[in-house]
Design a protein around this motif. Structure first.
Motif, PDB file in Angstrom:
ATOM      1  N   LEU A 133       0.891  -1.120   0.014  1.00 20.69           N
ATOM      2  CA  LEU A 133       0.058  -0.004  -0.093  1.00 20.69           C
ATOM      3  C   LEU A 133       0.918   1.255  -0.091  1.00 20.69           C
ATOM      4  O   LEU A 133       0.529   2.207  -0.624  1.00 20.69           O
ATOM      5  CB  LEU A 133      -0.760   0.071   1.225  1.00 20.69           C
ATOM      6  N   SER A 134       1.818   1.395   0.716  1.00 20.37           N
ATOM      7  CA  SER A 134       2.777   2.275   0.959  1.00 20.37           C
ATOM      8  C   SER A 134       3.413   2.734  -0.501  1.00 20.37           C
ATOM      9  O   SER A 134       3.696   3.742  -0.914  1.00 20.37           O
ATOM     10  CB  SER A 134       3.938   2.009   1.884  1.00 20.37           C
ATOM     11  N   ALA A 135       3.717   1.382  -1.229  1.00 18.83           N
ATOM     12  CA  ALA A 135       4.553   1.858  -2.444  1.00 18.83           C
ATOM     13  C   ALA A 135       3.548   2.122  -3.534  1.00 18.83           C
ATOM     14  O   ALA A 135       4.002   2.561  -4.729  1.00 18.83           O
ATOM     15  CB  ALA A 135       5.153   0.189  -2.900  1.00 18.83           C
ATOM     16  N   GLY A 136       2.237   2.170  -3.430  1.00 19.22           N
ATOM     17  CA  GLY A 136       1.118   2.647  -4.228  1.00 19.22           C
ATOM     18  C   GLY A 136       0.573   1.740  -5.002  1.00 19.22           C
ATOM     19  O   GLY A 136      -0.541   1.773  -5.991  1.00 19.22           O
ATOM     20  N   LEU A 137       0.456   0.212  -4.471  1.00 19.46           N
ATOM     21  CA  LEU A 137      -0.307  -0.636  -5.248  1.00 19.46           C
ATOM     22  C   LEU A 137      -1.836  -0.575  -4.363  1.00 19.46           C
ATOM     23  O   LEU A 137      -1.811  -1.033  -3.158  1.00 19.46           O
ATOM     24  CB  LEU A 137       0.295  -1.937  -5.022  1.00 19.46           C
ATOM     25  N   THR A 138      -2.699  -0.190  -5.246  1.00 19.88           N
ATOM     26  CA  THR A 138      -4.005  -0.082  -4.433  1.00 19.88           C
ATOM     27  C   THR A 138      -5.093  -0.444  -5.558  1.00 19.88           C
ATOM     28  O   THR A 138      -4.862  -0.296  -6.673  1.00 19.88           O
ATOM     29  CB  THR A 138      -4.248   1.289  -3.901  1.00 19.88           C
ATOM     30  N   GLU A 139      -5.993  -1.328  -4.925  1.00 21.83           N
ATOM     31  CA  GLU A 139      -7.371  -1.560  -6.008  1.00 21.83           C
ATOM     32  C   GLU A 139      -7.907  -0.531  -6.547  1.00 21.83           C
ATOM     33  O   GLU A 139      -8.861  -0.717  -7.350  1.00 21.83           O
ATOM     34  CB  GLU A 139      -8.207  -2.555  -5.286  1.00 21.83           C
ATOM     35  N   THR A 140      -7.974   0.496  -6.011  1.00 21.33           N
ATOM     36  CA  THR A 140      -8.812   1.832  -5.997  1.00 21.33           C
ATOM     37  C   THR A 140      -8.338   2.926  -6.993  1.00 21.33           C
ATOM     38  O   THR A 140      -8.563   3.959  -7.312  1.00 21.33           O
ATOM     39  CB  THR A 140      -9.244   2.496  -4.916  1.00 21.33           C
ATOM     40  N   ASP A 141      -7.173   2.386  -7.683  1.00 14.95           N
ATOM     41  CA  ASP A 141      -6.261   3.206  -8.793  1.00 14.95           C
ATOM     42  C   ASP A 141      -7.424   3.711  -9.715  1.00 14.95           C
ATOM     43  O   ASP A 141      -7.741   2.840 -10.510  1.00 14.95           O
ATOM     44  CB  ASP A 141      -5.166   2.696  -9.057  1.00 14.95           C
ATOM     45  N   PRO A 142      -7.656   4.924 -10.178  1.00  9.59           N
ATOM     46  CA  PRO A 142      -8.520   5.301 -10.923  1.00  9.59           C
ATOM     47  C   PRO A 142      -8.123   5.079 -12.540  1.00  9.59           C
ATOM     48  O   PRO A 142      -8.923   4.671 -13.253  1.00  9.59           O
ATOM     49  CB  PRO A 142      -8.862   6.748 -10.733  1.00  9.59           C
ATOM     50  N   ALA A 143      -6.798   4.889 -12.805  1.00  7.00           N
ATOM     51  CA  ALA A 143      -6.363   4.869 -14.110  1.00  7.00           C
ATOM     52  C   ALA A 143      -5.605   3.643 -14.471  1.00  7.00           C
ATOM     53  O   ALA A 143      -5.886   3.290 -15.440  1.00  7.00           O
ATOM     54  CB  ALA A 143      -5.319   6.036 -14.188  1.00  7.00           C
ATOM     55  N   TYR A 144      -5.418   2.747 -13.371  1.00 12.08           N
ATOM     56  CA  TYR A 144      -4.589   1.734 -13.847  1.00 12.08           C
ATOM     57  C   TYR A 144      -5.255   0.462 -12.988  1.00 12.08           C
ATOM     58  O   TYR A 144      -5.596   0.507 -11.794  1.00 12.08           O
ATOM     59  CB  TYR A 144      -2.942   1.749 -13.351  1.00 12.08           C
ATOM     60  N   ARG A 145      -4.895  -0.919 -13.310  1.00 13.04           N
ATOM     61  CA  ARG A 145      -5.166  -2.197 -12.708  1.00 13.04           C
ATOM     62  C   ARG A 145      -3.694  -2.831 -12.632  1.00 13.04           C
ATOM     63  O   ARG A 145      -3.103  -2.802 -13.553  1.00 13.04           O
ATOM     64  CB  ARG A 145      -6.039  -3.020 -13.500  1.00 13.04           C
ATOM     65  N   PHE A 146      -3.510  -3.401 -11.303  1.00  8.21           N
ATOM     66  CA  PHE A 146      -2.037  -3.580 -11.163  1.00  8.21           C
ATOM     67  C   PHE A 146      -2.219  -5.421 -10.591  1.00  8.21           C
ATOM     68  O   PHE A 146      -3.303  -5.670  -9.932  1.00  8.21           O
ATOM     69  CB  PHE A 146      -1.318  -2.944 -10.165  1.00  8.21           C
ATOM     70  N   ALA A 147      -1.306  -6.301 -10.643  1.00  6.71           N
ATOM     71  CA  ALA A 147      -1.131  -7.326 -10.264  1.00  6.71           C
ATOM     72  C   ALA A 147       0.270  -7.719  -9.787  1.00  6.71           C
ATOM     73  O   ALA A 147       1.316  -7.409 -10.509  1.00  6.71           O
ATOM     74  CB  ALA A 147      -1.706  -8.537 -11.067  1.00  6.71           C
TER      75      ALA A 147
END
Length: 435
Positions: free
Chosen positions: A180-194
């Motif tokens: 979470l601190s690094a910026g990996l969040t499910e609520t990012d409005p522009a990107y999806r990450f895994a």
């Protein structure tokens, strides 16, 4: 003409869709690079803490629980993700901080678990820190563990001493808090990450974050390197597919309804528009960003939110005695030197830095900070060194000296305009002192 118009429209529509998709992938790659850098930085922080505990333990032959608690408390305060700090003088944990909630760790055998035993043996064998995980603690939380060997000097009876491993220090960090601190969040409005662990045999491991389906698609991927393995990071733009198809379809519908003349005019209009836009933000001589693009990038850096806002440094460069070059060798030679100066500045800066030409013989270099502290003296010296070498003009060597002034955001000021003015004034002060 109709067949040519339809074919051209279909081709242009495909180019627009592909261009949009490539642009989205490029933006996604930039975002993933930022995430990877922050993840690796967080993990390196844990390694540094483990090495610090190991070094402290190596200095004390008879370490007491009170001494360990005092030092471990200081180490844990440096990283908000630390769950616990342990020390095993042999293979069994004898010291733990904090005691509350971690009493079960006392007496823990590092060799009881296969993965942990392999990591400990690797740390002992290589005599360097190792990061491994994820693991699940007693509460079910996911953690990463940084192990560092405790090495003490042992005399062999002569004047020489050898280092012998006398235990292992471990720092356990909260993996979910780190992500979470690094910026990996499910609520990012522009990107999806895994984020997925890579198996020890080269296959795929467990999914650490996001949807594993991203790894089966054409998502952008980057490796996150650990000291004992690696993770795979994937990402995709939420608007990539729908917007690319929409833009391509609109272009085709419009193209099919117009004549070849209108298609030709549209192509010409786009060509000249893009050329004019490029000329509006770049210096026509050196190809560097001009003041307009420079100020735009400075405002964008200044507006970065939260943890990404680490500040940046601005270096204002003015050439001393450049006018005699034009008077002696001509303006063509002067232009050649200005272009060569732009190339040297680009060669001595990072890809993430910005080199701009803002006046006749004035340049600006913008360097985003990465948490290294005040690097202005080092960068200023590098810029002076880059411009100190003479330039060859018509068989003769021409020396061009430079004055450099710097300012840092947000330490010096939070205004982009004032930042440039401050760097300019400091450059002028250096010029006067040199004169």
């Amino acid at each position: 003409m109709a067949t040519l118009g339809v074919s051209l429209t279909g081709y242009v529509g495909g180019l627009i869709a592909d261009s949009h998709r490539e642009r989205m992938q490029h933006d996604t790659m930039s975002r993933l690079s930022e995430l990877r850098a922050r993840l690796e930085s967080e993990l390196r922080q844990a390694v540094s803490l483990a090495q610090g505990v190991a070094s402290f333990a190596a200095l004390s032959e008879s370490l007491t629980p009170r001494e360990f608690r005092g030092f471990a408390e200081q180490m844990a305060a440096l990283d908000p993700h630390v769950v616990r700090v342990t020390l095993a003088p042999d293979r069994t944990v004898r010291f733990v901080y904090p005691l509350y909630g971690n009493l079960s760790q006392l007496g823990h055998d590092h060799h009881a678990d296969e993965r942990e035993r392999e990591a400990v043996m690797r740390a002992r064998r290589t005599r360097s820190a190792v990061v491994f995980g994820p693991e699940h603690d007693a509460a079910g939380n996911r953690t990463m563990i940084a192990l560092a060997p405790v090495m003490r000097p042992v005399s062999d009876g002569s004047a020489r001493e050898t280092l012998v491993v006398r235990g292992v220090a471990a720092v356990t960090i909260d993996l979910d808090a780190l992500l979470l601190s690094a910026g990996l969040t499910e609520t990012d409005p522009a990107y999806r990450f895994a984020l997925q662990e890579q198996g020890r045999t080269g296959g795929v491991g467990q999914v650490l974050f996001g949807d594993a389906a991203l790894f089966a698609s054409d998502a952008v991927r980057l490796p996150v390197m650990l000291t004992a393995g690696r993770w795979n990071l994937a990402g995709t733009s939420r608007a990539e597919a729908c917007c690319a198809d929409t833009e391509g379809t609109v272009a085709r519908v419009i193209g099919y309804g117009v004549t070849l003349l209108l298609v030709t005019l549209a192509v010409l209009a786009i060509h000249f528009q893009m050329r004019a836009r490029d000329m509006a933000v770049h210096d026509p001589l050196t190809g560097l960003p001009n003041r307009r693009l420079l100020e735009s990038r400075l405002r964008r850096l200044a507006a970065r939110p939260g943890p990404r806002r680490r500040g940046f440094e601005v270096f204002f460069i003015d050439l001393n005695g450049f006018k005699p070059v034009n008077d002696t060798h001509g303006h063509a030679a002067g232009d050649m030197i200005l272009c060569a100066i732009g190339e040297r500045l680009r060669d001595h800066t990072r890809h993430s830095d910005t080199v701009a030409r803002v006046g006749g013989d004035e340049f600006v270099v913008v360097v985003p900070c990465r948490g290294e502290g005040d690097t202005r003296p080092m960068i200023t010296a590098r810029l002076h060194s880059a411009l100190a070498e003479p330039f060859e003009v018509e068989g003769s060597l021409v020396h061009v000296r430079a004055s450099v002034g710097s300012a840092r955001f947000p330490d010096d000021t939070v205004s982009v305009g004032e930042l440039l003015e401050l760097a300019d004034r400091r450059m002028y002060a250096e010029k006067l002192a040199a004169a």
